[in-house]
Write a protein that holds these residues in place. Structure first.
Motif: not given
Length: 327
Positions: A143-146, A165-169, A289-292
């Motif tokens: 939970k803390e990571i997300w 646990s995350i719905k929006n990838w 995150r996508r652009d990292k």
């Protein structure tokens, strides 16, 4: 409304930690729990929420009995606040993309239940060749990571996938580190010659395992349900694999741990690590995150980690007691 009044209202909304307080309350829907998580008093939290409601001239929450709900205005505020944070994250990423590949900070969140030996040794070697890069590791719950990924508080996460646990990838990407297996640690000498173990043969006595909402606990129970076998009765819970192993060895309770941990640690000779039948497989991966990876120092980190894994594979590094640069 005058421009001065508009400016004052904007300052009221966006000043201090008002939006952070609102987001946390919208997640927990509990004033007492939110105040504890934020490290403030409940009256202070209530005051900030009322201040926000006064500014937007509408209630954001309402209660039915003891249960808290978002009003229509609250739902709009929640959606808008998330949009604001997303814009700020995008701006941060764009700025960082112009930064140096050899200077700056890389913040990494590690799932607390993983074996971190390989990553720790890589960080040591990486620092020796890139002393201007500051790498910080944070042992976190799922939970803390997300939450920290969403708020741009960490650059990379190291965690197990798949994770429902995350719905929006859509905002995220992943990069596999290696494939992992969950192994049953069997203390029964009568099964010493077995190569695998059926799920039904692992529930005759209690287990020691991770807490209920930890990834491997959820993953394990789902696997048992899929095999139409009752999940194990868990008699003791610990947050790290070392604690679980120590307790299992002392009590002879059943447990299951990742192959990476088993390879990195010497087990009691009475334990026989067995793959499940069918196998319980998942992967250890970087999530970000996508652009990292377009940020120079992150791209360089991934490049160097790839070379590190080419020199010696993950499992071999786990078994080695000596860092590769000392071999």
């Amino acid at each position: 409304m005058s421009s001065k009044t508009e400016k004052t209202n904007q300052e009221n909304i966006f000043s201090s930690k008002t939006l952070t307080y609102f987001l946390q309350l919208a997640e927990t829907m509990n004033y007492t729990q939110t105040a504890q998580l934020l490290g403030i008093t409940q009256p202070a939290l209530t005051q900030q929420i009322k201040k926000l409601e006064h500014t937007v001239e509408a209630p954001l929450f309402y209660s039915v009995g003891k249960k808290l709900h978002l009003t229509e205005a609250g739902q709009i505020m929640l959606r808008t606040t998330k949009d604001i944070y997303e814009l700020l994250n995008q701006a941060t990423d764009e700025i960082q993309q112009n930064s140096s590949a050899t200077q700056g900070k890389i913040s990494i969140g590690l799932l607390a239940s993983i074996e971190d030996r390989v990553l720790e040794r890589f960080a040591i070697e990486y620092y020796q060749t890139n002393p201007e890069i500051e790498i910080s590791f944070h042992m976190l719950t799922r939970k803390e990571i997300w939450e920290r990924l969403e708020n741009n508080q960490i650059d990379l996460a190291v965690m197990y996938l798949p994770d429902d646990s995350i719905k929006n990838w859509k905002p995220y990407r992943s990069k596999k580190i290696f494939d992992e297996d969950l192994l049953f640690l069997d203390p029964d000498p009568k099964r010493a010659n077995r190569k695998r173990i059926r799920y039904a043969d692992t529930i005759s006595q209690p287990w020691v395992m991770y807490p209920e909402k930890y990834y491997l606990n959820v993953f394990l129970k789902e696997a048992y349900r899929n095999q139409l076998v009752d999940p194990p009765h868990i008699a003791a819970e610990f947050t790290t694999p070392k604690q679980i192993l120590d307790f299992a060895q002392a009590t002879k309770l059943y447990t299951a741990l990742p192959n990476s941990f088993v390879q990195a640690h010497e087990l009691d000779k009475t334990f026989n690590p067995l793959p499940f039948e069918p196998a319980l497989r998942f992967e250890l991966a970087f999530v970000y995150r996508r652009d990292k990876e377009e940020i120079p120092r992150i791209a360089k980190f991934f490049e160097e980690f790839g070379k590190y894994m080419e020199n010696l594979d993950y499992i071999s590094r786990l078994k080695s007691n000596t860092p590769q640069n000392e071999v």
